[in-house]
Design a protein around this motif. Structure first.
Motif, short mmCIF file in Angstrom:
data_model
loop_
_atom_site.label_atom_id
_atom_site.label_comp_id
_atom_site.label_asym_id
_atom_site.label_seq_id
_atom_site.Cartn_x
_atom_site.Cartn_y
_atom_site.Cartn_z
N PHE A 1 -5.75 4.81 5.46
CA PHE A 1 -5.64 5.03 4.92
C PHE A 1 -6.99 6.20 4.56
O PHE A 1 -6.47 6.64 3.42
N ILE B 1 1.37 9.13 -5.30
CA ILE B 1 1.51 11.10 -5.58
C ILE B 1 2.53 11.34 -5.74
O ILE B 1 2.61 12.13 -6.39
N LEU C 1 -6.24 9.26 3.29
CA LEU C 1 -6.69 9.62 1.78
C LEU C 1 -8.12 11.24 1.34
O LEU C 1 -7.96 12.37 0.71
N LEU D 1 1.00 4.09 -3.15
CA LEU D 1 0.94 5.45 -2.69
C LEU D 1 1.39 6.76 -3.04
O LEU D 1 1.51 7.32 -3.22
N LEU E 1 1.00 -1.08 0.11
CA LEU E 1 -0.14 -0.24 0.17
C LEU E 1 0.93 1.28 -0.06
O LEU E 1 0.87 2.38 -0.23
N VAL E 2 1.89 1.68 0.59
CA VAL E 2 2.64 2.29 0.64
C VAL E 2 3.38 2.88 -0.05
O VAL E 2 3.32 3.72 -1.26
N ALA F 1 -2.68 9.52 3.65
CA ALA F 1 -2.88 8.60 3.69
C ALA F 1 -1.79 7.24 3.87
O ALA F 1 -1.81 7.03 4.94
N ILE F 2 -0.33 8.05 3.50
CA ILE F 2 0.84 7.17 3.99
C ILE F 2 1.37 7.50 5.67
O ILE F 2 1.28 6.02 6.46
#
Lengths: 285, 163
Positions: B55, A24, B59, A20, A16-17, B73-74
Protein backbone atom coordinates in the motif's frame (compact mmCIF):
# COMPACT_ATOMS: atom_id res chain seq x y z
CA UNK A 1 -9.14 -20.00 0.94
CA UNK A 2 -10.94 -19.71 4.27
CA UNK A 3 -8.09 -17.48 5.33
CA UNK A 4 -8.80 -15.28 2.34
CA UNK A 5 -12.57 -14.88 2.94
CA UNK A 6 -13.03 -15.06 6.69
CA UNK A 7 -10.32 -12.83 7.81
CA UNK A 8 -10.99 -9.43 9.27
CA UNK A 9 -8.12 -8.09 7.26
CA UNK A 10 -10.05 -8.90 4.10
CA UNK A 11 -12.63 -6.31 5.10
CA UNK A 12 -9.88 -3.83 5.68
CA UNK A 13 -8.40 -4.73 2.32
CA UNK A 14 -11.66 -4.24 0.47
CA UNK A 15 -12.24 -0.97 2.30
CA UNK A 16 -8.78 0.20 1.33
CA UNK A 17 -9.33 -0.79 -2.28
CA UNK A 18 -12.59 1.10 -2.36
CA UNK A 19 -10.91 4.06 -0.73
CA UNK A 20 -8.11 4.00 -3.20
CA UNK A 21 -10.47 3.74 -6.12
CA UNK A 22 -12.12 6.87 -4.84
CA UNK A 23 -8.74 8.52 -4.49
CA UNK A 24 -7.88 7.59 -8.06
CA UNK A 25 -11.11 9.13 -9.21
CA UNK A 26 -10.57 12.24 -7.15
CA UNK A 27 -6.96 12.78 -8.08
CA UNK A 28 -7.48 12.02 -11.75
CA UNK A 29 -7.68 15.60 -12.94
CA UNK A 30 -6.14 17.41 -9.98
CA UNK A 31 -4.62 20.74 -10.87
CA UNK A 32 -1.57 20.34 -8.65
CA UNK A 33 0.27 17.94 -6.35
CA UNK A 34 -0.97 17.35 -2.83
CA UNK A 35 1.08 18.50 0.15
CA UNK A 36 2.33 14.98 0.89
CA UNK A 37 3.34 14.45 -2.72
CA UNK A 38 5.17 17.76 -2.75
CA UNK A 39 6.97 16.84 0.45
CA UNK A 40 7.99 13.40 -0.85
CA UNK A 41 9.12 14.75 -4.19
CA UNK A 42 11.06 17.61 -2.62
CA UNK A 43 12.64 15.24 -0.15
CA UNK A 44 13.79 12.84 -2.82
CA UNK A 45 14.87 15.47 -5.36
CA UNK A 46 18.45 15.90 -4.01
CA UNK A 47 18.87 12.12 -3.97
CA UNK A 48 17.60 11.86 -7.49
CA UNK A 49 19.92 14.65 -8.50
CA UNK A 50 22.88 12.85 -6.92
CA UNK A 51 22.05 9.54 -8.55
CA UNK A 52 21.53 11.21 -11.90
CA UNK A 53 24.89 12.90 -11.59
CA UNK A 54 26.57 9.59 -10.81
CA UNK A 55 24.73 7.87 -13.65
CA UNK A 56 25.62 10.57 -16.12
CA UNK A 57 29.28 10.60 -15.21
CA UNK A 58 29.38 6.78 -15.35
CA UNK A 59 27.65 6.93 -18.69
CA UNK A 60 30.04 9.49 -20.13
CA UNK A 61 33.01 7.53 -18.79
CA UNK A 62 31.62 4.39 -20.37
CA UNK A 63 31.02 6.21 -23.63
CA UNK A 64 34.58 7.53 -23.49
CA UNK A 65 35.92 4.03 -22.97
CA UNK A 66 33.77 2.71 -25.78
CA UNK A 67 35.01 5.48 -28.04
CA UNK A 68 38.63 4.78 -27.12
CA UNK A 69 38.08 1.10 -27.88
CA UNK A 70 36.50 2.00 -31.16
CA UNK A 71 39.34 4.34 -32.06
CA UNK A 72 41.90 1.77 -31.03
CA UNK A 73 40.27 -0.82 -33.23
CA UNK A 74 40.10 1.67 -36.05
CA UNK A 75 43.76 2.54 -35.55
CA UNK A 76 44.75 -1.12 -35.67
CA UNK A 77 42.72 -1.62 -38.81
CA UNK A 78 44.30 1.39 -40.46
CA UNK A 79 47.80 0.36 -39.41
CA UNK A 80 47.16 -3.06 -40.89
CA UNK A 81 45.90 -1.48 -44.06
CA UNK A 82 48.97 0.74 -44.25
CA UNK A 83 51.22 -2.29 -43.75
CA UNK A 84 49.44 -4.20 -46.49
CA UNK A 85 49.57 -1.26 -48.86
CA UNK A 86 53.23 -0.71 -48.13
CA UNK A 87 53.96 -4.35 -48.85
CA UNK A 88 51.98 -4.14 -52.03
CA UNK A 89 53.74 -0.95 -53.00
CA UNK A 90 57.14 -2.50 -52.35
CA UNK A 91 56.25 -5.50 -54.44
CA UNK A 92 55.00 -3.32 -57.26
CA UNK A 93 58.12 -1.16 -57.14
CA UNK A 94 60.22 -4.28 -57.20
CA UNK A 95 58.29 -5.60 -60.17
CA UNK A 96 58.59 -2.25 -61.91
CA UNK A 97 62.35 -2.18 -61.43
CA UNK A 98 62.70 -5.79 -62.55
CA UNK A 99 60.61 -4.96 -65.56
CA UNK A 100 62.85 -2.05 -66.41
CA UNK A 101 65.99 -4.13 -66.01
CA UNK A 102 64.60 -6.94 -68.12
CA UNK A 103 63.55 -4.47 -70.80
CA UNK A 104 67.06 -3.03 -70.89
CA UNK A 105 68.47 -6.54 -71.03
CA UNK A 106 66.11 -7.44 -73.85
CA UNK A 107 67.07 -4.35 -75.80
CA UNK A 108 70.71 -5.17 -75.21
CA UNK A 109 70.12 -8.75 -76.22
CA UNK A 110 68.65 -7.61 -79.50
CA UNK A 111 71.60 -5.34 -80.10
CA UNK A 112 74.34 -7.92 -79.62
CA UNK A 113 74.88 -10.41 -82.44
CA UNK A 114 75.08 -13.53 -80.31
CA UNK A 115 72.75 -16.21 -79.08
CA UNK A 116 72.09 -15.52 -75.43
CA UNK A 117 70.31 -17.00 -72.45
CA UNK A 118 68.85 -14.70 -69.79
CA UNK A 119 69.77 -15.68 -66.26
CA UNK A 120 69.02 -14.29 -62.85
CA UNK A 121 71.72 -13.74 -60.25
CA UNK A 122 70.81 -15.94 -57.29
CA UNK A 123 73.98 -15.76 -55.22
CA UNK A 124 77.31 -14.10 -54.68
CA UNK A 125 80.76 -15.09 -53.42
CA UNK A 126 80.83 -16.41 -49.90
CA UNK A 127 84.30 -15.10 -49.10
CA UNK A 128 86.48 -12.09 -49.68
CA UNK A 129 89.09 -13.78 -51.86
CA UNK A 130 87.06 -14.66 -54.87
CA UNK A 131 84.60 -12.68 -56.90
CA UNK A 132 81.89 -14.74 -58.47
CA UNK A 133 78.13 -14.88 -58.80
CA UNK A 134 75.74 -17.80 -59.10
CA UNK A 135 73.04 -17.70 -61.76
CA UNK A 136 69.87 -19.74 -62.11
CA UNK A 137 70.65 -21.44 -65.44
CA UNK A 138 72.74 -24.54 -65.97
CA UNK A 139 73.45 -27.37 -68.36
CA UNK A 140 69.74 -27.98 -68.82
CA UNK A 141 69.52 -24.56 -70.41
CA UNK A 142 72.49 -25.19 -72.66
CA UNK A 143 75.13 -23.52 -70.55
CA UNK A 144 78.72 -24.74 -70.49
CA UNK A 145 81.88 -23.92 -68.65
CA UNK A 146 83.83 -21.08 -70.25
CA UNK A 147 80.84 -19.23 -71.71
CA UNK A 148 81.00 -15.44 -71.52
CA UNK A 149 78.52 -13.57 -69.38
CA UNK A 150 77.50 -9.97 -70.00
CA UNK A 151 75.28 -7.42 -68.32
CA UNK A 152 73.52 -4.50 -69.91
CA UNK A 153 76.56 -2.29 -69.34
CA UNK A 154 79.38 -4.60 -70.27
CA UNK A 155 81.33 -7.77 -69.72
CA UNK A 156 80.63 -9.59 -66.46
CA UNK A 157 82.79 -12.70 -66.53
CA UNK A 158 82.82 -16.31 -67.60
CA UNK A 159 81.18 -19.49 -66.40
CA UNK A 160 83.65 -21.34 -64.21
CA UNK A 161 81.45 -24.14 -63.05
CA UNK A 162 78.05 -25.45 -64.02
CA UNK A 163 75.36 -27.75 -62.59
CA UNK A 164 72.08 -28.80 -64.12
CA UNK A 165 70.23 -25.73 -62.97
CA UNK A 166 72.88 -23.25 -61.85
CA UNK A 167 76.19 -21.85 -62.99
CA UNK A 168 79.01 -20.10 -61.22
CA UNK A 169 80.34 -17.05 -62.99
CA UNK A 170 83.87 -15.90 -62.31
CA UNK A 171 83.73 -12.12 -62.48
CA UNK A 172 86.33 -10.18 -64.40
CA UNK A 173 87.01 -8.48 -61.06
CA UNK A 174 88.48 -11.71 -59.64
CA UNK A 175 92.24 -11.92 -59.39
CA UNK A 176 92.10 -15.22 -61.29
CA UNK A 177 90.34 -13.64 -64.24
CA UNK A 178 92.22 -12.63 -67.35
CA UNK A 179 90.56 -11.21 -70.46
CA UNK A 180 92.34 -10.35 -73.61
CA UNK A 181 91.58 -6.66 -74.07
CA UNK A 182 91.79 -4.08 -76.78
CA UNK A 183 91.92 -0.30 -76.45
CA UNK A 184 89.32 0.86 -78.85
CA UNK A 185 90.86 4.23 -79.65
CA UNK A 186 94.51 3.13 -80.08
CA UNK A 187 93.94 -0.56 -81.05
CA UNK A 188 96.58 -1.64 -78.55
CA UNK A 189 96.28 -5.06 -76.90
CA UNK A 190 96.78 -6.13 -73.34
CA UNK A 191 95.53 -8.50 -70.67
CA UNK A 192 92.78 -7.22 -68.41
CA UNK A 193 93.02 -8.82 -64.97
CA UNK A 194 91.15 -8.52 -61.74
CA UNK A 195 92.73 -7.16 -58.56
CA UNK A 196 92.54 -8.30 -55.00
CA UNK A 197 89.58 -6.90 -53.09
CA UNK A 198 88.61 -4.28 -52.00
CA UNK A 199 90.03 -2.87 -55.21
CA UNK A 200 87.22 -2.36 -57.67
CA UNK A 201 89.55 -1.58 -60.58
CA UNK A 202 90.68 -3.89 -63.30
CA UNK A 203 94.21 -3.68 -64.48
CA UNK A 204 95.24 -3.87 -68.14
CA UNK A 205 98.77 -5.18 -68.27
CA UNK A 206 101.34 -5.64 -70.99
CA UNK A 207 100.89 -2.38 -72.85
CA UNK A 208 103.99 -1.22 -74.70
CA UNK A 209 106.05 1.61 -73.12
CA UNK A 210 105.09 3.93 -75.95
CA UNK A 211 101.38 3.10 -75.81
CA UNK A 212 99.16 6.08 -76.54
CA UNK A 213 96.48 4.97 -74.09
CA UNK A 214 94.95 7.76 -72.08
CA UNK A 215 92.33 8.30 -69.44
CA UNK A 216 88.81 7.75 -70.67
CA UNK A 217 89.70 5.30 -73.45
CA UNK A 218 87.33 2.38 -73.98
CA UNK A 219 88.53 -1.15 -73.33
CA UNK A 220 86.85 -3.97 -75.27
CA UNK A 221 87.45 -7.70 -75.40
CA UNK A 222 89.78 -8.52 -78.24
CA UNK A 223 88.49 -12.00 -78.93
CA UNK A 224 91.97 -13.49 -78.62
CA UNK A 225 92.06 -16.65 -76.53
CA UNK A 226 88.69 -17.77 -77.81
CA UNK A 227 86.74 -17.43 -74.54
CA UNK A 228 85.29 -13.97 -74.88
CA UNK A 229 83.85 -12.86 -78.17
CA UNK A 230 85.42 -9.78 -79.69
CA UNK A 231 84.04 -6.33 -79.00
CA UNK A 232 82.40 -6.70 -75.57
CA UNK A 233 82.75 -3.53 -73.53
CA UNK A 234 84.91 -4.03 -70.44
CA UNK A 235 85.37 -0.52 -69.05
CA UNK A 236 87.12 2.82 -69.31
CA UNK A 237 90.68 3.73 -68.52
CA UNK A 238 90.87 5.52 -65.19
CA UNK A 239 94.62 5.94 -64.89
CA UNK A 240 97.73 5.05 -66.87
CA UNK A 241 100.98 4.20 -65.07
CA UNK A 242 104.32 2.44 -65.63
CA UNK A 243 104.67 -1.19 -64.62
CA UNK A 244 106.68 -1.67 -61.40
CA UNK A 245 109.85 -2.61 -63.31
CA UNK A 246 109.40 -0.05 -66.03
CA UNK A 247 109.38 -2.37 -69.03
CA UNK A 248 105.79 -1.70 -70.01
CA UNK A 249 102.76 0.37 -69.11
CA UNK A 250 99.58 -0.61 -67.43
CA UNK A 251 96.15 0.97 -67.27
CA UNK A 252 93.73 0.90 -64.38
CA UNK A 253 90.28 0.30 -65.76
CA UNK A 254 86.93 1.15 -64.21
CA UNK A 255 84.62 -1.71 -65.13
CA UNK A 256 81.60 -0.78 -67.17
CA UNK A 257 79.36 -3.10 -65.25
CA UNK A 258 78.22 -2.34 -61.72
CA UNK A 259 78.77 -5.72 -60.10
CA UNK A 260 77.09 -4.85 -56.81
CA UNK A 261 73.72 -4.24 -58.35
CA UNK A 262 73.81 -7.00 -60.91
CA UNK A 263 70.52 -8.91 -60.92
CA UNK A 264 70.04 -10.28 -64.43
CA UNK A 265 72.73 -11.26 -66.93
CA UNK A 266 73.00 -12.69 -70.42
CA UNK A 267 75.09 -15.78 -71.11
CA UNK A 268 76.52 -15.86 -74.63
CA UNK A 269 76.06 -19.40 -75.87
CA UNK A 270 77.88 -19.05 -79.20
CA UNK A 271 81.15 -17.27 -79.65
CA UNK A 272 80.68 -16.46 -83.29
CA UNK A 273 78.77 -13.30 -84.08
CA UNK A 274 75.50 -13.74 -85.96
CA UNK A 275 75.79 -10.36 -87.65
CA UNK A 276 78.61 -8.26 -88.91
CA UNK A 277 78.37 -5.37 -86.44
CA UNK A 278 79.53 -5.63 -82.86
CA UNK A 279 78.61 -3.34 -79.98
CA UNK A 280 82.24 -2.32 -79.70
CA UNK A 281 82.20 -1.13 -83.23
CA UNK A 282 79.10 0.90 -82.52
CA UNK A 283 80.97 2.68 -79.76
CA UNK A 284 83.75 3.35 -82.22
CA UNK A 285 81.37 5.01 -84.61
CA UNK B 1 10.08 -1.13 11.97
CA UNK B 2 10.63 -3.72 9.23
CA UNK B 3 7.74 -2.23 7.28
CA UNK B 4 9.16 1.29 7.52
CA UNK B 5 12.58 0.08 6.38
CA UNK B 6 11.12 -1.77 3.40
CA UNK B 7 8.97 1.23 2.44
CA UNK B 8 12.09 3.41 2.64
CA UNK B 9 13.92 0.84 0.55
CA UNK B 10 11.08 1.10 -1.94
CA UNK B 11 11.63 4.83 -2.02
CA UNK B 12 15.30 4.23 -2.74
CA UNK B 13 14.22 1.74 -5.39
CA UNK B 14 12.01 4.41 -6.95
CA UNK B 15 14.90 6.86 -7.03
CA UNK B 16 17.09 4.21 -8.67
CA UNK B 17 14.29 3.41 -11.10
CA UNK B 18 14.06 7.05 -12.15
CA UNK B 19 17.83 7.57 -12.40
CA UNK B 20 20.23 4.69 -12.94
CA UNK B 21 17.77 2.16 -14.29
CA UNK B 22 16.39 4.59 -16.81
CA UNK B 23 19.75 4.11 -18.52
CA UNK B 24 19.83 0.37 -17.99
CA UNK B 25 16.76 -0.50 -19.99
CA UNK B 26 15.99 -3.98 -21.19
CA UNK B 27 14.16 -3.82 -24.51
CA UNK B 28 13.16 -0.30 -23.50
CA UNK B 29 11.81 -1.38 -20.09
CA UNK B 30 12.93 -0.54 -16.59
CA UNK B 31 12.43 -2.98 -13.73
CA UNK B 32 9.71 -2.48 -11.10
CA UNK B 33 11.88 -2.45 -7.98
CA UNK B 34 8.88 -1.59 -5.78
CA UNK B 35 7.07 -4.69 -6.98
CA UNK B 36 10.15 -6.85 -6.47
CA UNK B 37 10.68 -5.57 -2.91
CA UNK B 38 7.01 -5.82 -1.99
CA UNK B 39 6.57 -9.33 -3.36
CA UNK B 40 9.79 -10.63 -1.76
CA UNK B 41 8.78 -9.07 1.54
CA UNK B 42 5.28 -10.57 1.31
CA UNK B 43 6.77 -13.99 0.61
CA UNK B 44 8.88 -13.75 3.74
CA UNK B 45 6.49 -11.91 6.07
CA UNK B 46 3.02 -12.88 4.94
CA UNK B 47 -0.12 -11.22 3.60
CA UNK B 48 -0.75 -8.48 6.17
CA UNK B 49 2.73 -7.01 6.34
CA UNK B 50 3.09 -7.48 2.60
CA UNK B 51 -0.14 -5.62 1.94
CA UNK B 52 0.87 -2.72 4.22
CA UNK B 53 4.23 -2.41 2.45
CA UNK B 54 2.48 -2.73 -0.90
CA UNK B 55 0.00 0.00 0.00
CA UNK B 56 2.62 2.57 1.07
CA UNK B 57 5.22 1.68 -1.54
CA UNK B 58 2.56 1.73 -4.25
CA UNK B 59 1.39 5.12 -3.05
CA UNK B 60 4.96 6.42 -3.26
CA UNK B 61 5.22 5.01 -6.77
CA UNK B 62 2.02 6.85 -7.65
CA UNK B 63 3.53 10.07 -6.39
CA UNK B 64 6.57 9.51 -8.56
CA UNK B 65 4.65 8.53 -11.64
CA UNK B 66 2.70 11.79 -11.53
CA UNK B 67 -0.59 10.09 -12.42
CA UNK B 68 -3.59 9.95 -10.16
CA UNK B 69 -2.84 8.53 -6.74
CA UNK B 70 -3.91 4.97 -5.91
CA UNK B 71 -3.36 2.85 -9.00
CA UNK B 72 -0.04 1.36 -7.89
CA UNK B 73 -1.18 1.39 -4.27
CA UNK B 74 -4.11 -0.88 -5.14
CA UNK B 75 -2.19 -3.24 -7.39
CA UNK B 76 0.84 -3.58 -5.11
CA UNK B 77 -1.32 -4.03 -2.02
CA UNK B 78 -3.53 -6.68 -3.59
CA UNK B 79 -0.63 -8.55 -5.17
CA UNK B 80 1.39 -8.49 -1.96
CA UNK B 81 -1.66 -9.73 -0.09
CA UNK B 82 -2.26 -12.63 -2.47
CA UNK B 83 1.43 -13.59 -2.65
CA UNK B 84 1.67 -13.21 1.14
CA UNK B 85 -1.05 -15.80 1.62
CA UNK B 86 1.41 -18.42 0.33
CA UNK B 87 4.01 -17.44 2.94
CA UNK B 88 3.61 -20.54 5.08
CA UNK B 89 3.30 -22.87 2.13
CA UNK B 90 6.53 -22.04 0.32
CA UNK B 91 10.06 -23.19 0.92
CA UNK B 92 11.60 -19.84 1.84
CA UNK B 93 15.26 -20.89 1.53
CA UNK B 94 14.88 -21.32 -2.18
CA UNK B 95 15.29 -18.08 -4.18
CA UNK B 96 13.44 -19.68 -7.11
CA UNK B 97 10.29 -18.98 -5.07
CA UNK B 98 10.91 -15.29 -5.73
CA UNK B 99 11.34 -15.92 -9.46
CA UNK B 100 7.99 -17.71 -9.73
CA UNK B 101 6.29 -15.14 -7.48
CA UNK B 102 7.61 -12.25 -9.55
CA UNK B 103 6.52 -13.93 -12.76
CA UNK B 104 2.94 -14.11 -11.45
CA UNK B 105 3.15 -10.70 -9.75
CA UNK B 106 4.39 -8.88 -12.85
CA UNK B 107 1.59 -10.28 -14.97
CA UNK B 108 -1.02 -9.39 -12.32
CA UNK B 109 0.48 -5.94 -11.76
CA UNK B 110 0.38 -5.07 -15.43
CA UNK B 111 -3.12 -6.50 -15.85
CA UNK B 112 -4.39 -4.50 -12.89
CA UNK B 113 -2.64 -1.37 -14.03
CA UNK B 114 -4.07 -1.62 -17.51
CA UNK B 115 -7.52 -2.35 -16.13
CA UNK B 116 -7.41 0.66 -13.80
CA UNK B 117 -5.98 2.96 -16.44
CA UNK B 118 -8.67 1.85 -18.88
CA UNK B 119 -11.33 2.38 -16.23
CA UNK B 120 -10.32 5.85 -15.12
CA UNK B 121 -8.63 7.34 -18.18
CA UNK B 122 -9.32 7.62 -21.87
CA UNK B 123 -6.35 5.81 -23.32
CA UNK B 124 -7.30 4.50 -26.77
CA UNK B 125 -3.73 3.42 -27.60
CA UNK B 126 -3.37 1.27 -24.54
CA UNK B 127 -4.30 -2.14 -25.89
CA UNK B 128 -3.10 -5.71 -26.11
CA UNK B 129 -0.15 -4.84 -28.39
CA UNK B 130 1.25 -2.31 -25.94
CA UNK B 131 0.57 -4.64 -23.06
CA UNK B 132 2.39 -7.46 -24.81
CA UNK B 133 5.37 -5.28 -25.69
CA UNK B 134 5.68 -4.02 -22.12
CA UNK B 135 4.94 -7.25 -20.29
CA UNK B 136 7.62 -9.71 -21.51
CA UNK B 137 10.71 -7.54 -21.04
CA UNK B 138 9.28 -6.39 -17.70
CA UNK B 139 8.78 -10.00 -16.55
CA UNK B 140 12.31 -11.00 -17.60
CA UNK B 141 13.90 -7.95 -15.97
CA UNK B 142 11.94 -8.42 -12.73
CA UNK B 143 12.59 -12.15 -12.42
CA UNK B 144 16.25 -11.56 -13.15
CA UNK B 145 16.59 -9.11 -10.25
CA UNK B 146 14.21 -10.91 -7.90
CA UNK B 147 16.64 -13.55 -6.50
CA UNK B 148 19.21 -10.88 -5.54
CA UNK B 149 16.62 -8.82 -3.66
CA UNK B 150 15.06 -11.92 -2.14
CA UNK B 151 18.38 -13.31 -0.86
CA UNK B 152 19.28 -9.94 0.70
CA UNK B 153 15.88 -9.56 2.34
CA UNK B 154 15.90 -13.17 3.49
CA UNK B 155 19.27 -12.87 5.21
CA UNK B 156 18.25 -9.56 6.81
CA UNK B 157 14.86 -10.80 8.06
CA UNK B 158 16.18 -14.11 9.36
CA UNK B 159 18.80 -12.46 11.57
CA UNK B 160 18.02 -12.72 15.31
CA UNK B 161 16.53 -9.47 16.59
CA UNK B 162 18.14 -7.75 19.55
CA UNK B 163 15.63 -4.98 20.14
Amino acid sequence: MSQLFNSRRLIILITLVALLLTVIGLTKDRPEFSLIEKAVLDFTAPLQKGFTKITNSARSTWQGIAEIRHLKRQKEDLAKQVRNLRDENRQLKEQYLENQRLRMLLEFRERIPYNTVVAQVIGRSADNWFSFITIDQGTEDGLKKGMAVVGTNGLVGQISGVTEHTSRVLLILDQNSAVSGLIQETRENGIVEGMIKPNSYLVMKGLPRDAKVKKGDHILSSGLGGIFPKGLFIGRVAKVEDEPYGISKRALVTPAENFNSLEEVLVITNNRPLKESLPGQEVNQ
Amino acid sequence: MRIVVVVLLSLLGLILQTTIFSHLRFFGMIPDLVLILTVCFALLRGATEGAIVGFFSGLLEDMFSGQSLGINAISKMLIAYVIGLTEEKVYKENPWVAVVALLVATILDNLLAIFLYKTFFTLPNLGFTTFNRVLWPAILYNIFLAPFVYIKLYSWLSKPKHY
